[in-house]
Design a protein around this motif. Structure first.
Motif, PDB file in Angstrom:
ATOM      1  N   GLU A 211       0.854  -1.186   0.000  1.00  0.00           N
ATOM      2  CA  GLU A 211       0.000   0.000   0.000  1.00  0.00           C
ATOM      3  C   GLU A 211       0.889   1.234   0.000  1.00  0.00           C
ATOM      4  O   GLU A 211       1.718   1.408   0.892  1.00  0.00           O
ATOM      5  CB  GLU A 211      -0.904  -0.012   1.238  1.00  0.00           C
ATOM      6  N   ALA A 212       0.735   2.104  -0.992  1.00  0.00           N
ATOM      7  CA  ALA A 212       1.690   3.209  -1.151  1.00  0.00           C
ATOM      8  C   ALA A 212       1.058   4.353  -1.931  1.00  0.00           C
ATOM      9  O   ALA A 212       1.589   4.801  -2.947  1.00  0.00           O
ATOM     10  CB  ALA A 212       2.940   2.703  -1.866  1.00  0.00           C
ATOM     11  N   GLU A 213      -0.049   4.883  -1.453  1.00  0.00           N
ATOM     12  CA  GLU A 213      -0.785   5.897  -2.198  1.00  0.00           C
ATOM     13  C   GLU A 213       0.043   7.154  -2.444  1.00  0.00           C
ATOM     14  O   GLU A 213       0.082   7.682  -3.559  1.00  0.00           O
ATOM     15  CB  GLU A 213      -2.075   6.246  -1.447  1.00  0.00           C
ATOM     16  N   THR A 214       0.728   7.662  -1.411  1.00  0.00           N
ATOM     17  CA  THR A 214       1.537   8.874  -1.572  1.00  0.00           C
ATOM     18  C   THR A 214       2.721   8.623  -2.493  1.00  0.00           C
ATOM     19  O   THR A 214       3.031   9.454  -3.366  1.00  0.00           O
ATOM     20  CB  THR A 214       2.030   9.365  -0.203  1.00  0.00           C
ATOM     21  N   GLN A 215       3.379   7.491  -2.323  1.00  0.00           N
ATOM     22  CA  GLN A 215       4.513   7.167  -3.192  1.00  0.00           C
ATOM     23  C   GLN A 215       4.090   7.064  -4.645  1.00  0.00           C
ATOM     24  O   GLN A 215       4.819   7.489  -5.550  1.00  0.00           O
ATOM     25  CB  GLN A 215       5.149   5.852  -2.736  1.00  0.00           C
ATOM     26  N   ILE A 216       2.914   6.498  -4.882  1.00  0.00           N
ATOM     27  CA  ILE A 216       2.415   6.375  -6.252  1.00  0.00           C
ATOM     28  C   ILE A 216       2.157   7.749  -6.859  1.00  0.00           C
ATOM     29  O   ILE A 216       2.540   8.020  -8.004  1.00  0.00           O
ATOM     30  CB  ILE A 216       1.137   5.506  -6.278  1.00  0.00           C
ATOM     31  N   ALA A 217       1.512   8.638  -6.087  1.00  0.00           N
ATOM     32  CA  ALA A 217       1.250   9.996  -6.584  1.00  0.00           C
ATOM     33  C   ALA A 217       2.548  10.711  -6.924  1.00  0.00           C
ATOM     34  O   ALA A 217       2.654  11.379  -7.961  1.00  0.00           O
ATOM     35  CB  ALA A 217       0.457  10.785  -5.544  1.00  0.00           C
ATOM     36  N   ASN A 218       3.553  10.568  -6.072  1.00  0.00           N
ATOM     37  CA  ASN A 218       4.847  11.196  -6.335  1.00  0.00           C
ATOM     38  C   ASN A 218       5.516  10.595  -7.567  1.00  0.00           C
ATOM     39  O   ASN A 218       6.077  11.303  -8.407  1.00  0.00           O
ATOM     40  CB  ASN A 218       5.764  11.038  -5.123  1.00  0.00           C
ATOM     41  N   ALA A 219       5.461   9.272  -7.681  1.00  0.00           N
ATOM     42  CA  ALA A 219       6.130   8.582  -8.791  1.00  0.00           C
ATOM     43  C   ALA A 219       5.516   8.941 -10.138  1.00  0.00           C
ATOM     44  O   ALA A 219       6.199   8.885 -11.169  1.00  0.00           O
ATOM     45  CB  ALA A 219       6.070   7.077  -8.569  1.00  0.00           C
ATOM     46  N   LEU A 220       4.226   9.316 -10.126  1.00  0.00           N
ATOM     47  CA  LEU A 220       3.551   9.634 -11.386  1.00  0.00           C
ATOM     48  C   LEU A 220       3.466  11.134 -11.656  1.00  0.00           C
ATOM     49  O   LEU A 220       2.742  11.566 -12.556  1.00  0.00           O
ATOM     50  CB  LEU A 220       2.150   9.025 -11.375  1.00  0.00           C
ATOM     51  N   ALA A 221       4.229  11.929 -10.911  1.00  0.00           N
ATOM     52  CA  ALA A 221       4.241  13.382 -11.144  1.00  0.00           C
ATOM     53  C   ALA A 221       4.770  13.731 -12.526  1.00  0.00           C
ATOM     54  O   ALA A 221       4.527  14.835 -13.025  1.00  0.00           O
ATOM     55  CB  ALA A 221       5.081  14.064 -10.059  1.00  0.00           C
ATOM     56  N   TRP A 222       5.469  12.792 -13.165  1.00  0.00           N
ATOM     57  CA  TRP A 222       5.990  13.053 -14.514  1.00  0.00           C
ATOM     58  C   TRP A 222       4.875  13.374 -15.508  1.00  0.00           C
ATOM     59  O   TRP A 222       5.120  14.031 -16.534  1.00  0.00           O
ATOM     60  CB  TRP A 222       6.807  11.858 -15.010  1.00  0.00           C
ATOM     61  N   ARG A 223       3.647  12.923 -15.221  1.00  0.00           N
ATOM     62  CA  ARG A 223       2.535  13.216 -16.134  1.00  0.00           C
ATOM     63  C   ARG A 223       2.292  14.708 -16.253  1.00  0.00           C
ATOM     64  O   ARG A 223       1.733  15.177 -17.257  1.00  0.00           O
ATOM     65  CB  ARG A 223       1.265  12.510 -15.650  1.00  0.00           C
ATOM     66  N   ASN A 224       2.692  15.457 -15.220  1.00  0.00           N
ATOM     67  CA  ASN A 224       2.574  16.917 -15.230  1.00  0.00           C
ATOM     68  C   ASN A 224       3.919  17.599 -15.442  1.00  0.00           C
ATOM     69  O   ASN A 224       4.056  18.801 -15.193  1.00  0.00           O
ATOM     70  CB  ASN A 224       1.956  17.393 -13.911  1.00  0.00           C
ATOM     71  N   GLY A 225       4.920  16.830 -15.865  1.00  0.00           N
ATOM     72  CA  GLY A 225       6.235  17.409 -16.107  1.00  0.00           C
ATOM     73  C   GLY A 225       6.997  17.730 -14.842  1.00  0.00           C
ATOM     74  O   GLY A 225       7.847  18.626 -14.835  1.00  0.00           O
ATOM     75  N   GLU A 226       6.742  16.995 -13.759  1.00  0.00           N
ATOM     76  CA  GLU A 226       7.367  17.277 -12.470  1.00  0.00           C
ATOM     77  C   GLU A 226       8.107  16.059 -11.927  1.00  0.00           C
ATOM     78  O   GLU A 226       7.803  14.916 -12.278  1.00  0.00           O
ATOM     79  CB  GLU A 226       6.302  17.702 -11.450  1.00  0.00           C
ATOM     80  N   ILE A 227       9.064  16.335 -11.064  1.00  0.00           N
ATOM     81  CA  ILE A 227       9.732  15.318 -10.257  1.00  0.00           C
ATOM     82  C   ILE A 227       9.544  15.719  -8.799  1.00  0.00           C
ATOM     83  O   ILE A 227       9.922  16.826  -8.399  1.00  0.00           O
ATOM     84  CB  ILE A 227      11.227  15.203 -10.591  1.00  0.00           C
ATOM     85  N   ILE A 228       8.940  14.836  -8.007  1.00  0.00           N
ATOM     86  CA  ILE A 228       8.746  15.088  -6.578  1.00  0.00           C
ATOM     87  C   ILE A 228       9.699  14.196  -5.803  1.00  0.00           C
ATOM     88  O   ILE A 228       9.681  12.969  -5.947  1.00  0.00           O
ATOM     89  CB  ILE A 228       7.293  14.806  -6.151  1.00  0.00           C
ATOM     90  N   LEU A 229      10.528  14.816  -4.997  1.00  0.00           N
ATOM     91  CA  LEU A 229      11.477  14.085  -4.154  1.00  0.00           C
ATOM     92  C   LEU A 229      10.995  14.160  -2.712  1.00  0.00           C
ATOM     93  O   LEU A 229      10.671  15.233  -2.210  1.00  0.00           O
ATOM     94  CB  LEU A 229      12.874  14.686  -4.275  1.00  0.00           C
ATOM     95  N   ASP A 230      10.952  13.020  -2.059  1.00  0.00           N
ATOM     96  CA  ASP A 230      10.473  12.955  -0.679  1.00  0.00           C
ATOM     97  C   ASP A 230      11.472  12.166   0.165  1.00  0.00           C
ATOM     98  O   ASP A 230      11.164  11.112   0.708  1.00  0.00           O
ATOM     99  CB  ASP A 230       9.091  12.301  -0.635  1.00  0.00           C
ATOM    100  N   GLY A 231      12.694  12.693   0.205  1.00  0.00           N
ATOM    101  CA  GLY A 231      13.739  12.041   0.984  1.00  0.00           C
ATOM    102  C   GLY A 231      14.604  11.082   0.201  1.00  0.00           C
ATOM    103  O   GLY A 231      15.444  10.389   0.792  1.00  0.00           O
ATOM    104  N   GLN A 232      14.444  11.026  -1.121  1.00  0.00           N
ATOM    105  CA  GLN A 232      15.334  10.184  -1.922  1.00  0.00           C
ATOM    106  C   GLN A 232      16.772  10.683  -1.820  1.00  0.00           C
ATOM    107  O   GLN A 232      17.023  11.865  -1.597  1.00  0.00           O
ATOM    108  CB  GLN A 232      14.897  10.173  -3.390  1.00  0.00           C
ATOM    109  N   SER A 233      17.713   9.773  -2.007  1.00  0.00           N
ATOM    110  CA  SER A 233      19.120  10.155  -1.984  1.00  0.00           C
ATOM    111  C   SER A 233      19.447  10.981  -3.227  1.00  0.00           C
ATOM    112  O   SER A 233      18.736  10.924  -4.238  1.00  0.00           O
ATOM    113  CB  SER A 233      20.002   8.911  -1.948  1.00  0.00           C
ATOM    114  N   LEU A 234      20.531  11.744  -3.147  1.00  0.00           N
ATOM    115  CA  LEU A 234      20.931  12.567  -4.297  1.00  0.00           C
ATOM    116  C   LEU A 234      21.269  11.696  -5.506  1.00  0.00           C
ATOM    117  O   LEU A 234      21.016  12.096  -6.650  1.00  0.00           O
ATOM    118  CB  LEU A 234      22.131  13.437  -3.924  1.00  0.00           C
TER     119      LEU A 234
END
Length: 299
Positions: A211-234
């Motif tokens: 179950e990963a609703e927030t992670q899924i929303a972040n991972a699919l931000a590319w549909r709007n031309g965005e990258i969302i980082l939520d603590g990922q390493s550099l």
């Protein structure tokens, strides 16, 4: 800041009748689809370019497929007609394409991806040959929507989900409804609901559904031309930006594991690098081909 950036620390072709995928036994013959291609540039209302190609099955390709599956004579004309109905959607590095289908479905195709679509009378068959795509499937109980990514398969009727092909399998993320997924080499079928994701291995089949609703929303931000980082390493963040840009971000190993939180435009690695430098006390060294994050010698 003024830029709006926020920062903190298968190739299957349906030949008529009932498609073998609907019997849960997959036709795994690789069919030669390309025999004459012509690009048809188009743009959606967001100004994003896309290339949609109707793949015409020439006589040589049709004859080759017919030989593989044992079709002869008059069947070749029907096979050629089927090949002509396969539509190819291809994106280049940095390109994100939103493509409506004639059945009312929508496909969002991510950077450097190749998708082939065949809408038939009893099934809607999609092959994700490489890359990533999100599918918003129009409901049609008579025609299941089946996506193949290598030996990985996802079946839906009316739902929304994403598939990203990886080296050893595929990530499947569900945003609406329920899908069923499996691997051609492993018989277990797993159901995945909205807000859940699963990795499906080519060899061992589906892993544990998460179950990963927030992670899924972040991972699919590319549909709007965005990258969302939520603590990922550099290093992970740099790899994500490098999917969309020819000018690559390189992170010094001493900085690779430092985390970053932020919202960025997917084609703006420069702003990402500057933000990463601020939060990790690093410096940015740039040239025409590379953006390098290095330790600050004065820290």
């Amino acid at each position: 800041d003024a830029s709006g950036t926020m920062v903190a620390a298968g190739r299957v072709v349906f030949l008529g009748g009932r498609h073998p995928l609907l019997e849960l036994g997959v036709d795994r013959v690789a069919l030669p689809l390309a025999a004459g291609r012509g690009p048809r540039p188009d743009h959606d209302d967001r100004g994003v370019s896309r290339r949609r190609t109707l793949v015409a099955g020439g006589m040589a390709a049709a004859a080759a497929v017919a030989a593989v599956i044992g079709w002869r004579g008059s069947h070749r004309a029907e096979l050629k007609s089927v090949l002509a109905r396969v539509e190819e959607i291809k994106t280049t590095t940095g390109e994100v394409s939103h493509v409506p289908l004639s059945d009312g479905s929508l496909i969002a195709v991510n950077t450097d991806s190749l998708v082939k679509v065949s809408l038939e009378e009893t099934a809607r068959i999609v092959s994700l040959d490489r890359g990533e795509a999100w599918f918003q499937v129009a409901k049609d109980a008579r025609r299941p929507f089946i996506v193949s990514a290598g030996s990985i398969y996802v079946k839906a009727i009316g739902t929304a989900f994403a598939v990203r092909r990886q080296e050893l399998g595929a990530n499947v993320l569900v945003t609406e409804g329920i899908i069923e997924t499996w691997s051609g080499s492993q018989g277990e079928h797993v159901r995945v609901a909205a807000g859940e994701k699963v990795f499906v291995s080519d060899i061992t089949g589906p892993s544990t559904v998460v179950e990963a609703e927030t992670q899924i929303a972040n991972a699919l931000a590319w549909r709007n031309g965005e990258i969302i980082l939520d603590g990922q390493s550099l290093s992970e963040a740099a790899a994500e930006f490098n999917r969309y840009n020819l000018r690559k971000v390189n992170v010094d190993p001493s900085l690779a594991q430092k985390p970053l939180v932020g919202l960025f435009h997917h084609k703006d690695p420069e702003t990402f690098a500057r933000a990463a430098a601020v939060v990790s006390n690093a410096i940015v060294i740039e040239n025409a081909h590379e953006i390098h994050l290095a330790p600050n010698p004065n820290r």
